[in-house]
Design a protein around this motif. Structure first.
Motif, PDB file in Angstrom:
ATOM      1  N   MET A 100     -11.720   1.075   0.636  1.00  0.00           N
ATOM      2  CA  MET A 100     -12.157  -0.294   0.373  1.00  0.00           C
ATOM      3  C   MET A 100     -13.472  -0.553   1.121  1.00  0.00           C
ATOM      4  O   MET A 100     -13.659  -0.145   2.282  1.00  0.00           O
ATOM      5  CB  MET A 100     -11.079  -1.271   0.827  1.00  0.00           C
ATOM      6  N   GLU A 101     -14.392  -1.256   0.441  1.00  0.00           N
ATOM      7  CA  GLU A 101     -15.712  -1.481   1.019  1.00  0.00           C
ATOM      8  C   GLU A 101     -16.000  -2.945   1.262  1.00  0.00           C
ATOM      9  O   GLU A 101     -16.442  -3.325   2.365  1.00  0.00           O
ATOM     10  CB  GLU A 101     -16.786  -0.882   0.112  1.00  0.00           C
ATOM     11  N   HIS A 102     -15.738  -3.818   0.265  1.00  0.00           N
ATOM     12  CA  HIS A 102     -16.147  -5.212   0.422  1.00  0.00           C
ATOM     13  C   HIS A 102     -15.322  -6.089  -0.531  1.00  0.00           C
ATOM     14  O   HIS A 102     -14.954  -5.677  -1.632  1.00  0.00           O
ATOM     15  CB  HIS A 102     -17.640  -5.376   0.090  1.00  0.00           C
ATOM     16  N   GLY A 103     -14.986  -7.329  -0.086  1.00  0.00           N
ATOM     17  CA  GLY A 103     -14.392  -8.351  -0.951  1.00  0.00           C
ATOM     18  C   GLY A 103     -12.882  -8.415  -0.928  1.00  0.00           C
ATOM     19  O   GLY A 103     -12.304  -9.396  -1.403  1.00  0.00           O
ATOM     20  N   ALA A 104     -12.193  -7.434  -0.375  1.00  0.00           N
ATOM     21  CA  ALA A 104     -10.724  -7.454  -0.381  1.00  0.00           C
ATOM     22  C   ALA A 104     -10.207  -6.577   0.745  1.00  0.00           C
ATOM     23  O   ALA A 104     -10.972  -5.812   1.371  1.00  0.00           O
ATOM     24  CB  ALA A 104     -10.168  -6.996  -1.726  1.00  0.00           C
ATOM     25  N   THR A 105      -8.926  -6.687   1.035  1.00  0.00           N
ATOM     26  CA  THR A 105      -8.256  -5.850   2.030  1.00  0.00           C
ATOM     27  C   THR A 105      -7.178  -5.030   1.333  1.00  0.00           C
ATOM     28  O   THR A 105      -6.504  -5.502   0.406  1.00  0.00           O
ATOM     29  CB  THR A 105      -7.612  -6.721   3.125  1.00  0.00           C
ATOM     30  N   ARG A 106      -6.992  -3.810   1.818  1.00  0.00           N
ATOM     31  CA  ARG A 106      -6.009  -2.914   1.210  1.00  0.00           C
ATOM     32  C   ARG A 106      -4.628  -3.174   1.809  1.00  0.00           C
ATOM     33  O   ARG A 106      -4.475  -3.355   3.017  1.00  0.00           O
ATOM     34  CB  ARG A 106      -6.437  -1.468   1.443  1.00  0.00           C
ATOM     35  N   ASN A 107      -3.606  -3.179   0.968  1.00  0.00           N
ATOM     36  CA  ASN A 107      -2.226  -3.416   1.389  1.00  0.00           C
ATOM     37  C   ASN A 107      -1.405  -2.138   1.259  1.00  0.00           C
ATOM     38  O   ASN A 107      -1.743  -1.233   0.482  1.00  0.00           O
ATOM     39  CB  ASN A 107      -1.583  -4.516   0.532  1.00  0.00           C
ATOM     40  N   PHE A 108      -0.287  -2.101   2.010  1.00  0.00           N
ATOM     41  CA  PHE A 108       0.694  -1.014   1.919  1.00  0.00           C
ATOM     42  C   PHE A 108       0.028   0.358   2.118  1.00  0.00           C
ATOM     43  O   PHE A 108       0.160   1.256   1.301  1.00  0.00           O
ATOM     44  CB  PHE A 108       1.418  -1.035   0.558  1.00  0.00           C
ATOM     45  N   GLN A 109      -0.691   0.494   3.202  1.00  0.00           N
ATOM     46  CA  GLN A 109      -1.321   1.771   3.514  1.00  0.00           C
ATOM     47  C   GLN A 109      -0.801   2.306   4.839  1.00  0.00           C
ATOM     48  O   GLN A 109      -1.533   2.867   5.637  1.00  0.00           O
ATOM     49  CB  GLN A 109      -2.846   1.622   3.568  1.00  0.00           C
ATOM     50  N   ALA A 110       0.512   2.130   5.096  1.00  0.00           N
ATOM     51  CA  ALA A 110       1.104   2.589   6.350  1.00  0.00           C
ATOM     52  C   ALA A 110       1.050   4.107   6.440  1.00  0.00           C
ATOM     53  O   ALA A 110       0.778   4.665   7.515  1.00  0.00           O
ATOM     54  CB  ALA A 110       2.555   2.107   6.451  1.00  0.00           C
ATOM     55  N   GLU A 111       1.274   4.788   5.342  1.00  0.00           N
ATOM     56  CA  GLU A 111       1.236   6.245   5.361  1.00  0.00           C
ATOM     57  C   GLU A 111      -0.166   6.749   5.706  1.00  0.00           C
ATOM     58  O   GLU A 111      -0.329   7.685   6.500  1.00  0.00           O
ATOM     59  CB  GLU A 111       1.683   6.790   4.010  1.00  0.00           C
ATOM     60  N   LYS A 112      -1.137   6.099   5.129  1.00  0.00           N
ATOM     61  CA  LYS A 112      -2.511   6.512   5.422  1.00  0.00           C
ATOM     62  C   LYS A 112      -2.857   6.254   6.878  1.00  0.00           C
ATOM     63  O   LYS A 112      -3.482   7.098   7.552  1.00  0.00           O
ATOM     64  CB  LYS A 112      -3.472   5.760   4.516  1.00  0.00           C
ATOM     65  N   LEU A 113      -2.429   5.099   7.419  1.00  0.00           N
ATOM     66  CA  LEU A 113      -2.687   4.816   8.822  1.00  0.00           C
ATOM     67  C   LEU A 113      -1.989   5.817   9.736  1.00  0.00           C
ATOM     68  O   LEU A 113      -2.537   6.230  10.761  1.00  0.00           O
ATOM     69  CB  LEU A 113      -2.243   3.386   9.154  1.00  0.00           C
ATOM     70  N   LEU A 114      -0.770   6.235   9.357  1.00  0.00           N
ATOM     71  CA  LEU A 114      -0.046   7.218  10.165  1.00  0.00           C
ATOM     72  C   LEU A 114      -0.770   8.560  10.157  1.00  0.00           C
ATOM     73  O   LEU A 114      -0.899   9.212  11.214  1.00  0.00           O
ATOM     74  CB  LEU A 114       1.371   7.377   9.620  1.00  0.00           C
ATOM     75  N   GLU A 115      -1.250   8.952   9.029  1.00  0.00           N
ATOM     76  CA  GLU A 115      -1.992  10.213   8.971  1.00  0.00           C
ATOM     77  C   GLU A 115      -3.268  10.140   9.809  1.00  0.00           C
ATOM     78  O   GLU A 115      -3.624  11.089  10.515  1.00  0.00           O
ATOM     79  CB  GLU A 115      -2.330  10.536   7.521  1.00  0.00           C
ATOM     80  N   GLU A 116      -3.958   9.013   9.725  1.00  0.00           N
ATOM     81  CA  GLU A 116      -5.161   8.867  10.539  1.00  0.00           C
ATOM     82  C   GLU A 116      -4.837   8.915  12.031  1.00  0.00           C
ATOM     83  O   GLU A 116      -5.593   9.513  12.821  1.00  0.00           O
ATOM     84  CB  GLU A 116      -5.874   7.557  10.194  1.00  0.00           C
ATOM     85  N   GLU A 117      -3.710   8.306  12.419  1.00  0.00           N
ATOM     86  CA  GLU A 117      -3.330   8.321  13.828  1.00  0.00           C
ATOM     87  C   GLU A 117      -2.987   9.735  14.288  1.00  0.00           C
ATOM     88  O   GLU A 117      -3.369  10.146  15.400  1.00  0.00           O
ATOM     89  CB  GLU A 117      -2.128   7.388  14.025  1.00  0.00           C
TER      90      GLU A 117
END
Length: 322
Positions: A100-117
């Protein structure tokens, strides 16, 4: 019309493609494409939720001065379905995803956040081990201890599975089947008892209804007609009275005693004007003799039986007094 369906076009022999002029198009020019939202997002302007897979007519362009291993990165422009605010996102070939770049926020991305962590922690660990040999030894010790704990847990699971392997599943199924049959049999007996009770109750109710209907349907007994008087009955009473008087006189002459006179009524049909026409009076009993009762006068056809009975009673009274 048939020429538009062929795959190979006709090129003349003197065709020279180098003579075709090339179009000079800008590198950042945009194309209109049809796409679907790659993830769930929420508009920052109005708060509208845009679910993954919703279709949009988007504008596509190539991002300048950005690439990943020679792969270009594309940017897409869409509009919110409610407030028409512009939302942009671009491709992320490094993670095989969209960002996501501009105008909105991404929802339900817990898996992606866990991988990044996880990636961040792994990178920090590698940096620490690079400059500190003792940290490398410490991390290896932790890893071996964790591995031993995992092996112990695995062995416990194996032992548990072996203990369960000795269980006779056939016996368990047989017992379950027997209990199920007993339960069904018990339910069937209860149903039969309830059915029998309902049938008995219905039979009793039917008997009561039948008895009530018979009582209601029974016609009342017709009243007996009153006996009609016989006009000639009075003519038959005179001969009967005569016969009774004669039998009574004979009994008196033979037995010498008087029968009881209670309840004796003698009726004789006489002509009330007969004595007046003949000038005769009703006879009277004979004179009494002293010391001896006089005999009653004999009965004559023209006299009344009541007068004869009176004379007899007077003679009896006089004899009793003397």
């Amino acid at each position: 019309m048939s020429e538009r369906k062929v795959l190979n076009k006709y090129y003349p022999p003197d065709f020279d493609p180098s003579k075709i002029p090339k179009l000079k198009l800008p590198k950042d020019r945009q194309y209109v494409v049809r796409l679907m939202a790659p993830f769930n997002m929420r508009c920052k302007t109005c708060g509208e939720y845009i679910y993954k897979g919703k279709k949009f007519n988007a504008r596509k362009e190539t991002v300048q001065n950005e690439a990943y291993l020679g792969l270009p990165i594309f940017r897409f422009y869409i509009k919110c379905t409610r407030c028409l605010a512009e939302i942009t996102f671009k491709t992320d070939p490094e993670n095989t995803d969209y960002s996501m770049e501009h105008g909105a926020t991404r929802n339900f991305q817990a898996e992606k956040l866990l991988e990044e962590e996880e990636k961040r922690v792994q990178k920090e660990r590698e940096d620490e081990e690079l400059n500190n040999p003792m940290k490398v030894l410490e991390n290896r010790t932790k890893d071996s201890k964790l591995e031993m704990e995992v092996l112990e847990n695995l062995q416990e699971l194996k032992d548990l599975n072996q203990r369960q392997a000795h269980v006779d599943f056939e016996a368990m199924l047989r017992q379950h089947r027997l209990s199920e049959e007993e339960r069904q049999k018990r339910e069937q007996e209860e149903d039969e008892r309830e059915t029998a009770a309902l049938v008995e109750e219905a039979r009793k109710r039917r008997l009561l209804e039948d008895s009530d209907s018979e009582e209601d349907a029974a016609p009342p007994a017709p009243p007996r007609p009153a006996p009609r008087p016989n006009p000639t009955a009075i003519l038959e009473e005179a001969p009967k009275a005569k016969r009774k008087a004669e039998s009574w006189e004979r009994s008196v002459g033979t037995l010498g005693n008087r029968p009881p006179l209670s309840g004796l009524v003698v009726v004789k049909k006489t002509d009330p004007g007969r004595s007046t026409r003949q000038g005769q009076a009703s006879p009277t009993p004979g004179p009494r003799k002293s010391g001896k009762a006089a005999d009653p006068a004999p009965w004559t056809p023209g006299t009344s039986s009541l007068s004869q009975l009176g004379a007899y009673s007077d003679s009896e009274d006089s004899s009793g007094s003397s």
